[in-house]
Design a protein around this motif. Sequence first.
Motif, short mmCIF file in Angstrom:
data_model
loop_
_atom_site.label_atom_id
_atom_site.label_comp_id
_atom_site.label_asym_id
_atom_site.label_seq_id
_atom_site.Cartn_x
_atom_site.Cartn_y
_atom_site.Cartn_z
N MET A 30 0.77 -1.14 -0.09
CA MET A 30 0.00 -0.16 0.03
C MET A 30 0.80 1.18 -0.19
O MET A 30 0.51 2.20 -0.63
CB MET A 30 -1.03 -0.23 1.31
N LYS A 31 1.79 1.03 0.75
CA LYS A 31 2.80 2.26 0.96
C LYS A 31 3.49 2.71 -0.57
O LYS A 31 3.35 3.64 -0.79
CB LYS A 31 4.09 2.09 1.99
N GLN A 32 3.71 1.56 -1.18
CA GLN A 32 4.20 1.89 -2.55
C GLN A 32 3.39 1.94 -3.61
O GLN A 32 3.56 2.16 -5.01
CB GLN A 32 5.18 0.50 -2.84
N SER A 33 1.87 2.24 -3.12
CA SER A 33 0.91 2.28 -4.17
C SER A 33 0.71 1.19 -5.16
O SER A 33 0.42 1.65 -6.33
CB SER A 33 0.95 3.64 -4.99
N MET A 34 1.18 -0.04 -4.61
CA MET A 34 1.09 -1.04 -5.79
C MET A 34 -0.37 -1.84 -5.45
O MET A 34 -0.64 -2.60 -6.44
CB MET A 34 2.12 -1.96 -5.53
N ILE A 35 -1.05 -1.42 -4.57
CA ILE A 35 -2.26 -2.09 -4.36
C ILE A 35 -3.32 -1.10 -3.93
O ILE A 35 -2.80 0.09 -3.41
CB ILE A 35 -2.29 -3.44 -3.29
N GLU A 36 -4.66 -1.43 -4.00
CA GLU A 36 -5.82 -0.61 -3.52
C GLU A 36 -6.77 -1.25 -2.94
O GLU A 36 -6.78 -2.28 -3.08
CB GLU A 36 -6.39 -0.24 -4.92
N MET A 37 -7.05 -0.72 -1.66
CA MET A 37 -7.99 -1.49 -0.76
C MET A 37 -9.13 -0.52 -0.71
O MET A 37 -9.22 0.68 -0.48
CB MET A 37 -7.32 -1.51 0.60
N ILE A 38 -10.41 -1.34 -0.72
CA ILE A 38 -11.65 -0.74 -0.37
C ILE A 38 -12.53 -1.31 0.69
O ILE A 38 -12.53 -2.57 0.69
CB ILE A 38 -12.23 -0.55 -1.87
N GLN A 39 -13.09 -0.51 1.67
CA GLN A 39 -13.82 -0.91 2.50
C GLN A 39 -15.19 -0.23 2.52
O GLN A 39 -15.22 0.88 2.59
CB GLN A 39 -13.14 -0.72 4.13
N ALA A 40 -16.35 -0.87 2.12
CA ALA A 40 -17.58 -0.27 1.63
C ALA A 40 -18.05 0.66 3.12
O ALA A 40 -18.73 1.54 2.81
CB ALA A 40 -18.53 -1.17 1.10
N GLU A 41 -18.19 -0.27 4.06
CA GLU A 41 -18.87 0.36 5.27
C GLU A 41 -17.75 -0.16 6.41
O GLU A 41 -17.07 -1.00 6.45
CB GLU A 41 -20.26 -0.39 5.36
N PRO A 42 -18.03 0.65 7.62
CA PRO A 42 -17.26 0.37 8.87
C PRO A 42 -17.26 -1.36 9.13
O PRO A 42 -18.56 -1.71 9.45
CB PRO A 42 -17.75 1.11 9.79
N PHE A 43 -16.39 -1.98 9.51
CA PHE A 43 -16.34 -3.27 9.79
C PHE A 43 -16.87 -4.11 8.50
O PHE A 43 -17.03 -5.40 8.89
CB PHE A 43 -17.10 -3.37 11.12
N GLY A 44 -17.15 -3.72 7.38
CA GLY A 44 -17.35 -4.64 6.51
C GLY A 44 -16.20 -5.16 5.74
O GLY A 44 -15.17 -5.05 6.34
#
Lengths: 276, 218, 218
Positions: free
Chosen positions: A250-264
């Motif tokens: 993530m730090k190297q912007s090589m992946i992307e993370m998505i969390q639609a809702e808290p604790f989802g």
Amino acid sequence: MSDQTTLSEQHPPQQAEMPFAMVLGSPLTELPKDLYIPPEALEVFLEAFEGPLDLLLYLIKRQNLDILNIPVAEITRQYMVYVELMTEMQLELAGEYLVMAAMLAEIKSRMLLPRPVEVEGDEDDPRAELVRRLQEYERYKQAAEDIDVLLRVGRDTFNVAIDTPDKKSERPQPHVELRDMLLALTDVINRSEMFAHHQIQRETLSVRERMSQVLAKINPDSFIEFTSLFTVEEGRRGVVVTFMAILELMKQSMIEMIQAEPFGPIHVKAVGASEA
Amino acid sequence: MSEITEQQLKNIIEAALLAAGEPLHVERLLSLFEEEVRPEKKAIVAAIEALQADCEGRGIELREVGSGYRYQARSEVSRWVSRLWEERAPRYSRALLETLALVAYRQPITRAEIEDIRGVAVSSSIMKTLLERGWVRIIGHRDVPGRPALYASTKEFLDYFNLKSLDELPTLSELKDIDKINAELDLRLPGEGRELEGESSEAITLSIAADAEPVCFD
Amino acid sequence: MSEITEQQLKNIIEAALLAAGEPLHVERLLSLFEEEVRPEKKAIVAAIEALQADCEGRGIELREVGSGYRYQARSEVSRWVSRLWEERAPRYSRALLETLALVAYRQPITRAEIEDIRGVAVSSSIMKTLLERGWVRIIGHRDVPGRPALYASTKEFLDYFNLKSLDELPTLSELKDIDKINAELDLRLPGEGRELEGESSEAITLSIAADAEPVCFD
């Protein structure tokens, strides 16, 4: 003297019968005396000598003389006849022939001196050096003839070879010792100043390796679930390594993370490679 | 010249076929004999058939191919015979080994990053060789202009070097003591020792295991 | 892989020796087998001996020459086999053969030493031919002014002349000492003369033995 075994008697056939030249298809083994010889034939004959030692040996053999007891005066006279012939024929006379002529003349004159009776040893015989050289040459002349009759490839015997129709020739891969690779790496480290400033010292290889594994699992076209990147069986340490790897990615912007809702559920995908 | 016996004829044809270096027709074989003693064509054919029968159960056979008769190695033995021409393995360049090491230690890594650390360009042929050998693979692309490929090491890489995981490679700090590792290796490995392949990787594994500090993350 | 039978071994070696196109040493033959099924050296030698026996009465023979074992056409059939080719085998001049003989028997030897014994200059073209044919090579330089090249014979020389080692060269004729004849002329004690003779011929035998020692340069 005649019943003494001489070199000439040991090898008479090859020496005496070896033709020196072919004249009109017949071998010429001896210089015909008092006869008219066509100049071309004489030239071939004279040119066949491999130098003064060869000529002297021929003269000795022809008269069946003992090589150890050469009548120097007579041989010198004959030798000079040939040398003069060669000169007359305007053959390119090797300088060695004249050197030999001088040597013979010297021996001849020394032979005329009375020999002191008491003094022993071969050094007294003025012919000793000449005899040594003649014998030495003769043995290699003989050796050359012996080699000439050895079974020879392409003449008496032939190499054979067959085909191998199902020949499979694989080019083997180079072999690398782990040690060679490590040595190469230390070279790079030593060479590269900036390497020291890189933070890799603190990083562990397991995190690096896991980064590759995570990247290999995800793809840019679709999200996968964050938890599927972990393998519970690896235990706490494995989970930590994976987590570290994801953070680094993530730090190297090589992946992307998505969390639609808290604790989802968290979803992961590779960055921006979709247009590739 | 006296008559040529059947056995002589067989011997001449055997030697001629083997020495020729190319297939020979019956006509060519006939031409080896002077006219007065030239055998009949059927005598030549009979001799060839006898020679073929003689090859039964041996490593070679006498076959008729397009351009005549020739002896050839039987396919049963070709796997051994082929090794006569096995080329000697070439050696990898220092540049390739450095690149491989950087991929292993710094993966995922781009070619530009490798060049940055090495201080010299990395030729395409090096990357190609490593990819073809199956030691390195592209696992993605960095999201920067040019979208350079990201290289990582493979399972084959670990297998080749007899490693269970990259963990078993010495850490960089341990590598600083490479002289020490070398000394240990040299004790066990005099010279380059291609044939000591098994031993050397064992030696390395041992020395790494002994040196390896507990891995911790902070 | 299953064990290789004796017959298989014979077949493989037969085919390999015939297919190689050059003489093969036992070591090279051993290398055709993977380590796990590699036969013992003596099994290879036994197979070669069996193959040699199989050649009895045939058109080819299996001989050991300088660089190993090779099949070759027997000299008995060479007059027919040679008709496969238009070209006749080259004849070599006496000067070339004598120079070759001196290199073979007196190696390592300089050109000046050859000229000294032959009593004439050795032409450069002769040395060139011998070097080009691969029969002679330069193995060093004598440490005297001018640092002349030292010539020695090669394995190709042995191969070409069908010799296993220099030992198989024809023996050199003995040198007779002029001492002897002087002794006889001077009517010395017969015993003394004989002793002298014995000594001198012994010395010669030794020097020949020393000359003829197999020389192996790789």
